[in-house]
Design a protein around this motif. Structure first.
Motif, PDB file in Angstrom:
ATOM      1  N   GLY A 122       0.754  -1.262  -0.058  1.00 28.65           N
ATOM      2  CA  GLY A 122      -0.047  -0.118  -0.077  1.00 28.65           C
ATOM      3  C   GLY A 122       0.862   1.237   0.060  1.00 28.65           C
ATOM      4  N   HIS A 123       2.055   1.068   0.369  1.00 29.89           N
ATOM      5  CA  HIS A 123       2.890   2.339   0.471  1.00 29.89           C
ATOM      6  C   HIS A 123       3.540   2.646  -0.927  1.00 29.89           C
ATOM      7  N   LEU A 124       3.354   1.920  -1.902  1.00 32.66           N
ATOM      8  CA  LEU A 124       3.927   2.044  -3.288  1.00 32.66           C
ATOM      9  C   LEU A 124       3.534   3.064  -3.869  1.00 32.66           C
ATOM     10  N   GLY A 125       4.026   3.697  -4.823  1.00 28.52           N
ATOM     11  CA  GLY A 125       3.613   5.015  -5.640  1.00 28.52           C
ATOM     12  C   GLY A 125       3.048   4.236  -7.052  1.00 28.52           C
ATOM     13  N   PRO A 126       3.043   5.032  -8.001  1.00 25.63           N
ATOM     14  CA  PRO A 126       2.210   4.497  -9.024  1.00 25.63           C
ATOM     15  C   PRO A 126       3.228   3.679  -9.676  1.00 25.63           C
ATOM     16  N   ASP A 127       2.398   2.128 -10.419  1.00 25.03           N
ATOM     17  CA  ASP A 127       3.461   1.268 -10.688  1.00 25.03           C
ATOM     18  C   ASP A 127       3.747   1.454 -12.304  1.00 25.03           C
ATOM     19  N   LEU A 128       4.795   1.408 -12.736  1.00 24.40           N
ATOM     20  CA  LEU A 128       5.277   1.752 -13.980  1.00 24.40           C
ATOM     21  C   LEU A 128       4.669   0.801 -14.891  1.00 24.40           C
ATOM     22  N   LEU A 129       4.358  -0.538 -14.542  1.00 21.89           N
ATOM     23  CA  LEU A 129       4.011  -1.422 -15.495  1.00 21.89           C
ATOM     24  C   LEU A 129       2.315  -1.855 -15.060  1.00 21.89           C
ATOM     25  N   GLY A 130       1.702  -1.063 -14.196  1.00 23.48           N
ATOM     26  CA  GLY A 130       0.765  -1.453 -13.747  1.00 23.48           C
ATOM     27  C   GLY A 130      -0.685  -0.740 -14.207  1.00 23.48           C
ATOM     28  N   PRO A 131      -1.607  -1.107 -13.852  1.00 23.96           N
ATOM     29  CA  PRO A 131      -2.849  -0.510 -14.218  1.00 23.96           C
ATOM     30  C   PRO A 131      -3.341   0.938 -13.624  1.00 23.96           C
ATOM     31  N   ASP A 132      -2.566   1.241 -12.682  1.00 21.66           N
ATOM     32  CA  ASP A 132      -2.529   2.396 -11.881  1.00 21.66           C
ATOM     33  C   ASP A 132      -1.697   3.626 -12.372  1.00 21.66           C
ATOM     34  N   TRP A 133      -0.814   3.226 -13.404  1.00 22.23           N
ATOM     35  CA  TRP A 133       0.189   4.200 -13.759  1.00 22.23           C
ATOM     36  C   TRP A 133      -0.396   5.562 -14.174  1.00 22.23           C
ATOM     37  N   ASP A 134       0.432   6.469 -13.262  1.00 16.56           N
ATOM     38  CA  ASP A 134      -0.581   7.803 -13.571  1.00 16.56           C
ATOM     39  C   ASP A 134       0.962   8.607 -13.559  1.00 16.56           C
ATOM     40  N   PRO A 135       1.400   8.935 -14.684  1.00 17.15           N
ATOM     41  CA  PRO A 135       2.581   9.800 -14.878  1.00 17.15           C
ATOM     42  C   PRO A 135       2.534  11.343 -14.064  1.00 17.15           C
ATOM     43  N   GLY A 136       1.627  11.676 -14.038  1.00 15.89           N
ATOM     44  CA  GLY A 136       1.422  13.169 -13.295  1.00 15.89           C
ATOM     45  C   GLY A 136       1.587  12.912 -11.761  1.00 15.89           C
ATOM     46  N   ALA A 137       1.072  11.935 -11.338  1.00 20.90           N
ATOM     47  CA  ALA A 137       1.294  11.727  -9.955  1.00 20.90           C
ATOM     48  C   ALA A 137       2.779  11.183  -9.421  1.00 20.90           C
ATOM     49  N   ALA A 138       3.505  10.448 -10.563  1.00 19.25           N
ATOM     50  CA  ALA A 138       4.768  10.033 -10.405  1.00 19.25           C
ATOM     51  C   ALA A 138       5.591  11.314 -10.500  1.00 19.25           C
ATOM     52  N   GLU A 139       5.473  12.168 -11.197  1.00 15.73           N
ATOM     53  CA  GLU A 139       6.451  13.396 -11.486  1.00 15.73           C
ATOM     54  C   GLU A 139       6.265  14.202 -10.186  1.00 15.73           C
ATOM     55  N   ARG A 140       4.860  14.359  -9.667  1.00 16.21           N
ATOM     56  CA  ARG A 140       4.743  15.369  -8.353  1.00 16.21           C
ATOM     57  C   ARG A 140       5.512  14.449  -7.241  1.00 16.21           C
ATOM     58  N   ASN A 141       5.424  13.166  -7.120  1.00 12.88           N
ATOM     59  CA  ASN A 141       6.035  12.397  -5.926  1.00 12.88           C
ATOM     60  C   ASN A 141       7.518  12.576  -6.016  1.00 12.88           C
ATOM     61  N   LEU A 142       8.155  12.629  -7.412  1.00 11.25           N
ATOM     62  CA  LEU A 142       9.457  12.614  -7.731  1.00 11.25           C
ATOM     63  C   LEU A 142      10.131  14.187  -7.190  1.00 11.25           C
ATOM     64  N   LEU A 143       9.272  15.044  -7.353  1.00 10.93           N
ATOM     65  CA  LEU A 143       9.590  16.458  -6.973  1.00 10.93           C
ATOM     66  C   LEU A 143       9.510  16.971  -5.550  1.00 10.93           C
ATOM     67  N   ALA A 144       8.688  15.945  -4.722  1.00  5.37           N
ATOM     68  CA  ALA A 144       8.176  16.527  -3.626  1.00  5.37           C
ATOM     69  C   ALA A 144       9.328  17.000  -2.668  1.00  5.37           C
ATOM     70  N   ASP A 145      10.523  16.542  -2.638  1.00  6.10           N
ATOM     71  CA  ASP A 145      11.597  17.088  -1.840  1.00  6.10           C
ATOM     72  C   ASP A 145      12.571  17.458  -2.744  1.00  6.10           C
ATOM     73  N   ALA A 146      12.463  18.874  -2.989  1.00  7.32           N
ATOM     74  CA  ALA A 146      13.328  19.469  -3.978  1.00  7.32           C
ATOM     75  C   ALA A 146      14.866  19.220  -3.737  1.00  7.32           C
ATOM     76  N   ALA A 147      15.328  19.011  -2.640  1.00  2.90           N
ATOM     77  CA  ALA A 147      16.697  18.832  -2.169  1.00  2.90           C
ATOM     78  C   ALA A 147      17.226  17.553  -2.335  1.00  2.90           C
ATOM     79  N   ARG A 148      16.349  16.476  -2.537  1.00  2.00           N
ATOM     80  CA  ARG A 148      16.870  15.112  -2.711  1.00  2.00           C
ATOM     81  C   ARG A 148      17.430  14.871  -4.024  1.00  2.00           C
ATOM     82  N   PRO A 149      18.677  14.241  -3.982  1.00  2.00           N
ATOM     83  CA  PRO A 149      19.194  13.812  -4.905  1.00  2.00           C
ATOM     84  C   PRO A 149      18.504  12.938  -6.048  1.00  2.00           C
ATOM     85  N   LEU A 150      18.701  13.160  -7.359  1.00  2.00           N
ATOM     86  CA  LEU A 150      17.686  12.355  -8.461  1.00  2.00           C
ATOM     87  C   LEU A 150      17.759  10.839  -8.362  1.00  2.00           C
ATOM     88  N   GLY A 151      19.008  10.378  -7.945  1.00  2.00           N
ATOM     89  CA  GLY A 151      19.084   8.571  -7.850  1.00  2.00           C
ATOM     90  C   GLY A 151      18.422   8.294  -6.701  1.00  2.00           C
TER      91      GLY A 151
END
Length: 267
Positions: A122-151
């Motif tokens: 239940g803690h997982l973000g949008p699944d890249l290969l799943g029916p719940d894939w949501d690129p907008g939500a994934a992008e927002r999650n990725l950018l949520a902590d601006a100081a965090r290293p990309l990797g």
């Protein structure tokens, strides 16, 4: 190395072998579940969720497994001798009249009620290969902590589910940014392209075990741009690929093609 594409393919093969068939053998070789017997029940489906596998069984049971670094599931014909490692590495056997699925070196193996699957995934973000894939939500999650290293942000399964260390290095290369660049400093448009590229690459590789991120029919040693290629010339510019530690793992990058800070243990 098992990442979202490998897990998807594993789930597909397990589903083909087990789904719709009644279990004649159910053997979990972990102390907590060693006495559990689900023989006589039908396997309903095998579903991937990021890097997790959910084998759903009749009467509301789910067998949850995770491959991590070197776990694997192998499928054999019924009665065939398993060949995936020594017997003491077997953690699970699910068998029916036609096939046996054998799990080797599984670091995570637990039996849940299907209604409680959220405890595991239940803690997982949008699944890249799943029916719940949501690129907008994934992008927002990725950018949520601006100081965090990309990797680190790419590897966090709460942001988007399915990326491992190989894709982390490859995606940073394709974005022309080092894995240590804070996500808040990514150039405009890059986060959306990163997310789209991640989904495209996993989709392209989900039906094969030999992962490829480079275009065309390159040689086997050139199927990835940077991962595992330290000391070899970059396929774009010829500069030698380097590696360094990041978040307890090794990451790879091209010092010419990728801009941004580099790791403290640069090799």
């Amino acid at each position: 190395m098992p990442e979202g594409d490998t897990v998807w393919l594993t789930a597909h093969k397990l589903h083909e072998a087990l789904a719709g068939r009644v279990l004649t053998l159910f053997d979990l070789r972990v102390p907590r579940f060693a006495t559990t017997d689900l023989t006589g029940r039908e396997v309903l489906d095998v579903t991937p969720r990021g890097k997790h596998l959910l084998t759903r069984i009749e009467d509301g049971f789910t067998l949850h497994s995770h491959l991590r670094m070197d776990g694997s599931w192998r499928v054999f014909a019924a009665g065939e001798r398993p060949r995936g490692g020594p017997g003491h590495q077997i953690r699970a056997i699910l068998g029916n009249s036609e096939h046996a699925a054998v799990g080797y070196r599984l670091p995570v193996l637990e039996l849940l009620r299907t209604q409680d699957e959220a405890r595991a995934v239940g803690h997982l973000g949008p699944d890249l290969l799943g029916p719940d894939w949501d690129p907008g939500a994934a992008e927002r999650n990725l950018l949520a902590d601006a100081a965090r290293p990309l990797g680190e942000a790419l590897l966090d399964q709460r942001n988007l589910a399915g990326i491992g260390n190989v894709y982390k290095s490859e995606l940073a290369f394709l974005a022309r940014c080092t894995p240590w660049l804070p996500v808040g400093e990514l150039p405009s448009g890059v986060p959306a392209r990163l997310v789209a590229t991640a989904q495209r690459l996993l989709e392209a590789n989900k039906n094969r075990f030999e992962r490829r991120t480079t275009p065309g029919e390159r040689r086997t040693e050139q199927r990835l741009f940077v991962y595992g290629r330290v000391g070899r010339p970059c396929l774009r510019c010829g500069t030698l690929i380097r590696k360094a530690g990041q978040d307890e793992r090794v990451t790879y990058w091209c010092p010419r093609c990728q801009s941004g800070p580099t790791g403290p243990a640069d090799a």
